[in-house]
Enzyme design. Sequence first.
Site, PDB file in Angstrom:
ATOM      1  N   ASP A  71       0.194 -14.805   2.628  1.00 27.53           N
ATOM      2  CA  ASP A  71      -1.209 -14.972   2.238  1.00 27.53           C
ATOM      3  C   ASP A  71      -1.601 -13.828   1.300  1.00 27.53           C
ATOM      4  OD1 ASP A  71      -1.405 -12.807   4.045  1.00 27.53           O
ATOM      5  OD2 ASP A  71      -1.696 -14.246   5.680  1.00 27.53           O
ATOM      6  N   ASP A  73      -4.545 -11.035   0.064  1.00 30.75           N
ATOM      7  CA  ASP A  73      -5.777 -10.309   0.336  1.00 30.75           C
ATOM      8  C   ASP A  73      -6.256  -9.688  -0.974  1.00 30.75           C
ATOM      9  OD1 ASP A  73      -5.433 -10.853   3.041  1.00 30.75           O
ATOM     10  OD2 ASP A  73      -4.270  -9.033   3.364  1.00 30.75           O
ATOM     11  N   ASP A 151      -2.374   1.858   5.997  1.00 29.96           N
ATOM     12  CA  ASP A 151      -1.400   2.484   6.885  1.00 29.96           C
ATOM     13  C   ASP A 151      -0.206   3.101   6.146  1.00 29.96           C
ATOM     14  OD1 ASP A 151      -0.587  -0.105   6.316  1.00 29.96           O
ATOM     15  OD2 ASP A 151      -0.459  -0.763   8.402  1.00 29.96           O
TER      16      ASP A 151
HETATM   17  P1  ATP Z   1       1.941  -9.295   6.757  1.00 36.84           P
HETATM   18  O1  ATP Z   1       2.826  -9.627   5.617  1.00 36.84           O
HETATM   19  O2  ATP Z   1       2.623  -9.421   8.045  1.00 36.84           O
HETATM   20  O3  ATP Z   1       0.607  -9.970   6.722  1.00 36.84           O
HETATM   21  P2  ATP Z   1       0.408  -7.046   5.965  1.00 36.84           P
HETATM   22  O4  ATP Z   1       0.803  -5.649   5.623  1.00 36.84           O
HETATM   23  O5  ATP Z   1      -0.181  -7.875   4.895  1.00 36.84           O
HETATM   24  O6  ATP Z   1       1.666  -7.732   6.607  1.00 36.84           O
HETATM   25  P3  ATP Z   1      -2.067  -7.482   7.324  1.00 36.84           P
HETATM   26  O7  ATP Z   1      -2.372  -7.400   8.770  1.00 36.84           O
HETATM   27  O8  ATP Z   1      -2.244  -8.757   6.625  1.00 36.84           O
HETATM   28  O9  ATP Z   1      -0.579  -6.962   7.175  1.00 36.84           O
HETATM   29  O10 ATP Z   1      -2.923  -6.338   6.618  1.00 36.84           O
HETATM   30  C1  ATP Z   1      -3.203  -6.313   5.233  1.00 36.84           C
HETATM   31  C2  ATP Z   1      -3.274  -4.863   4.736  1.00 36.84           C
HETATM   32  O11 ATP Z   1      -4.304  -4.160   5.414  1.00 36.84           O
HETATM   33  C3  ATP Z   1      -2.011  -4.045   5.011  1.00 36.84           C
HETATM   34  O12 ATP Z   1      -1.056  -4.220   4.011  1.00 36.84           O
HETATM   35  C4  ATP Z   1      -2.566  -2.625   5.040  1.00 36.84           C
HETATM   36  O13 ATP Z   1      -2.773  -2.138   3.760  1.00 36.84           O
HETATM   37  C5  ATP Z   1      -3.900  -2.814   5.692  1.00 36.84           C
HETATM   38  N1  ATP Z   1      -3.850  -2.673   7.154  1.00 36.84           N
HETATM   39  C6  ATP Z   1      -3.643  -3.626   8.081  1.00 36.84           C
HETATM   40  N2  ATP Z   1      -3.688  -3.150   9.312  1.00 36.84           N
HETATM   41  C7  ATP Z   1      -3.928  -1.834   9.192  1.00 36.84           C
HETATM   42  C8  ATP Z   1      -4.109  -0.759  10.108  1.00 36.84           C
HETATM   43  N3  ATP Z   1      -4.003  -0.974  11.403  1.00 36.84           N
HETATM   44  N4  ATP Z   1      -4.365   0.463   9.606  1.00 36.84           N
HETATM   45  C9  ATP Z   1      -4.470   0.676   8.282  1.00 36.84           C
HETATM   46  N5  ATP Z   1      -4.307  -0.279   7.379  1.00 36.84           N
HETATM   47  C10 ATP Z   1      -4.050  -1.516   7.801  1.00 36.84           C
HETATM   48 MG    MG Z   2      -1.069  -9.905   5.179  1.00 36.70          MG
END
Ligand code: ATP
Ligand code: MG
Length: 449
Positions: A71, A73, A151
């Site tokens: 997805d 963001d 993060d």
């Molecule tokens: P995935 O591919 O599994 O969705 P993702 O990194 O995109 O991994 P998401 O939960 O969709 O994970 O989060 C989107 C973004 O938001 C992350 O890439 C990160 O930059 C930020 N993020 C998410 N969770 C946290 C957290 N707990 N603390 C700080 N930043 C976070």
């Molecule tokens: Mg994501």
Amino acid sequence: MIRRLLGRVFSTTLFRPAKPGVIPRSEHGVSRERISRCAFHVTDTLQRHGHAAFVVGGAVRDLLLGRDPKDFDVATDARPEQVRHLFRRSRIIGRRFRLVHVMCGRETVEVSTFRGGQDFGASDERVTDEHGRIVRDNVFGTQEQDARRRDFSINALFYDPASEQIWDYHHGVADLRKRRLRMIGDPESRYREDPIRMLRAVRLAASLGVEIEPDTRKPIRLLAPLLHLVPAARLFDEMLKLLLSGHAREGVLQLRREGLHHGLLPMLDVILEQPLGERFVMLALEDTDGRIRADKPVSPGFLFATLLWHEVLAAWRAGEARGIASIPALHAAMDQVLQVQAEQLAITRRFGADMKEIWALQPRLVQRSGRRPYRLLDHPRFRAGYDFLRLRCASGEVDPEVGEWWRRFQHAAEPERQAMLVKGEGPRKRRRRRRRRRRDEGEETSAEG
Ligand code: ATP
Ligand code: MG
């Protein structure tokens, strides 16, 4: 190819602290065609209205790795209300973080406003608890601050579809090239702020095939108990992401290596130490990983049923040993195990019923006489129950002959099925035997008395 491109990026000196390295497409290779239509529509609309807007986070990281993002963001300097007004099909969600969901067709893009990071103390908009954990955070900030509150460095990359540039504040592209997961800022305080980051570290390392950098890794063992402070629903969602990542086996093994498995699925540590239990869980995870990678559907209920099976089994046997009849003992064991889990993970609400059905089918699958196998074939959850049985056979818990019998029985023609039924276990004979047993037991009791 991507590696070569990334290699070129790092031979140049693009990075200066606090200022982003701005990396052109010629060096990172990600074309705007790789961005979903919806995400492009969102950044384009925001930019036309004078706002900054970038694709951020996991999507940029995945594109650099040559993977298809799940997805997209978007991060922007527009406030949630402003975003909401620009898109007809959108709504504001969330309390801890206020976000806007923009829908186009079946796709949803999550739009977040740049948020401030550590240099903000507690205020009405940013609330931490006594452990330093952030419980509410709606402090808006600059793009640089937004990068810093993310993060890991590889998750803090901003892609501008208009210019096809990547803005990199924390050397995320370099870390990605070195296959390294590095926390932005001081790892220990970042884990204290939000302990779920420990779980994210393990999940991302396992699913992206990257190493957790030593300083990022070190505090995890010590801080693992903080995961207890995370609300069950959040923990559950993150755990589910790990289990459905297509790299669950590696993920669970790494959880154990980092000492994070305690309390996530209570006693997963105990299960993994019993040869039978470990074998069973690993087979189940491999099976799930295989299905995910082949784009086949998987049922979380089934998966959780496998993870907890050996706990159910132990409680079931203990019940029987206390003299409870087999089936009531199984049901009591299921309730007991789900009860313990419910406190840690929000399993029961969503998948408890599925899990119970699969477990309850297990003793029925061992009985292969009379009409029973026919009734089971018609059971709506037969397939799941049978798949579960096969894993039990493969792990050495159940005689493989039972699984083989069911495989043949499903495909056999009627006369062959008749011949397959286990003889001498018809209902009449069973009734007679039960009567005889009762009589014998009665005699024993009266003899004693
Ligand atoms: P995935 O591919 O599994 O969705 P993702 O990194 O995109 O991994 P998401 O939960 O969709 O994970 O989060 C989107 C973004 O938001 C992350 O890439 C990160 O930059 C930020 N993020 C998410 N969770 C946290 C957290 N707990 N603390 C700080 N930043 C976070
Ligand atoms: Mg994501």
